[in-house]
Design a protein around this motif. Structure first.
Motif, short mmCIF file in Angstrom:
data_model
loop_
_atom_site.label_atom_id
_atom_site.label_comp_id
_atom_site.label_asym_id
_atom_site.label_seq_id
_atom_site.Cartn_x
_atom_site.Cartn_y
_atom_site.Cartn_z
N THR A 79 0.80 -1.23 0.00
CA THR A 79 0.00 0.00 0.00
C THR A 79 0.82 1.28 0.00
N SER A 110 -0.39 5.54 7.08
CA SER A 110 -1.14 6.12 5.97
C SER A 110 -0.37 7.32 5.41
N ARG A 111 -0.66 7.66 4.17
CA ARG A 111 -0.13 8.93 3.65
C ARG A 111 -0.72 10.07 4.47
N GLN A 279 -4.85 2.00 9.20
CA GLN A 279 -4.43 2.71 8.00
C GLN A 279 -5.61 3.41 7.34
N ARG A 280 -6.73 2.70 7.26
CA ARG A 280 -7.90 3.25 6.57
C ARG A 280 -8.47 4.46 7.29
N ALA A 283 -6.21 7.37 6.69
CA ALA A 283 -6.38 7.88 5.33
C ALA A 283 -7.65 8.72 5.22
N ARG A 284 -8.72 8.26 5.86
CA ARG A 284 -9.95 9.05 5.83
C ARG A 284 -9.78 10.36 6.59
#
Length: 332
Positions: A79, A110-111, A279-280, A283-284
């Motif tokens: 990812t 996450s980014r 991570q999700r 990201a959100r």
């Protein structure tokens, strides 16, 4: 690589408590990314872990919140890529972010928001994960959820982002606790619908919500259970992040009040099947920051990345009077 080592001492003011050290660059596991750390924030978790260290000649590398740039990836990473600018809150069981480089499992990375500097980004991950899991995993809130949410210590790191998330992603009314004028103003600026004094918790909470609140977030549970029993509605919910010894919850039984624990490190500690949810959610959160829905909670930045710089941040957190977050940053 350069790092800041923590050692067992009675006080952060001891020269030995935090020291500049040289340690090996961490080796990558198959799903790890190697991050060049450019900013960290200090949380109560950092202070607590440092205070509980056992005597050792080997340094402990603490630090949880971080933002930086991916320098290398493990063979099974899917990812993230070299060069990505990322943020994360780390893993209690592994060396931390108070170092030049850190190895972190991609599933909790996450980014970062493109609109934030590394310093501003580093303030958010740990508190955001804690607040997100409290609201949406423990309380099971949705965009249609209503009722009253009481957030204690609302001007602190978790409270600051919890207010914003609750207002942006649910329909609950947010009641915040704060006592000093500056912390009250901060809670209001985060979006709290009402602010009450935690020194008069029971009277002021019931003054705002006479029938009681539906949800209560508790970062400081000691000696508060009787007040919680009075304040929370029958079948209401409390989520706590502390662990005072000998905590007695029996007073909550009469109202069938549910007590939840929240530890944002659980997923990484046990490598749970849903570990990638961290991570999700990060990201959100990054998307919500970039579209202007959420904002950073940093209130102080310490420039430099030495033991003395980190000591200053630890002192700030140890006062228990921080509004927002303190960040320690180095040049990119």
């Amino acid at each position: 690589m350069a790092a800041i080592g923590a050692f067992a001492t009675k006080s952060v003011d001891d020269d030995e408590a935090l020291q500049d050290v040289i340690v090996d660059v961490p080796e990558l596991r198959s799903r790890d990314v190697l991050v060049r750390v450019l900013a960290v924030s200090v949380n109560p978790a950092d202070v607590k872990v440092r205070a509980g260290l056992q005597p050792s000649s080997d340094p402990s590398i603490l630090g949880y919140d971080a933002a930086g740039i991916v320098e290398a990836v493990g063979p099974q990473v899917e990812t993230l890529h070299v060069g990505d600018e990322v943020w994360y809150a780390g893993d209690l069981t592994r060396p931390g972010s108070n170092a030049e480089f850190q190895a972190v499992d991609e599933r909790i990375v996450s980014r970062k928001p493109t609109s934030l500097s590394f310093a501003d980004a580093a303030a958010l991950p740990l508190t955001t994960i804690t607040a997100w899991e409290t609201l949406f995993d423990r309380f099971d809130l949705t965009k249609d959820s209503t009722g009253d949410l009481l957030v204690l210590a609302a001007a602190g790191g978790v409270g600051s982002i919890m207010i914003q998330l609750a207002k942006a992603l649910t329909s609950v009314r947010v009641i915040a606790t704060a006592s000093r004028p500056e912390s009250r103003r901060w809670a209001e600026s985060m979006g709290a619908d009402a602010v009450i004094d935690h020194h008069r918790l029971r009277d002021e909470a019931l003054g705002i919500a006479p029938d009681g609140v539906d949800y209560l977030f508790s970062p400081h549970s000691k000696d508060n259970i009787s007040d919680y029993a009075a304040i929370v509605k029958p079948f209401g919910h409390i989520t706590a992040i502390d662990e005072p010894p000998g905590l007695d919850l029996l007073e909550l039984k009469q109202k069938s009040i549910a007590w939840h624990w929240e530890l944002m490190f659980t997923r990484s500690m046990f490598e749970t099947p849903d570990m990638i949810e961290q991570q999700r959610l990060l990201a959100r959160t990054a998307a919500l920051v970039d579209d202007g829905t959420l904002r950073t909670t940093v209130t102080k930045t310490v420039e430099g990345f030495t033991a003395e710089d980190l000591r200053e941040a630890h002192r700030d957190v140890e006062t228990g009077r921080m509004t927002g977050k303190v960040v320690v940053t180095r040049s990119a």
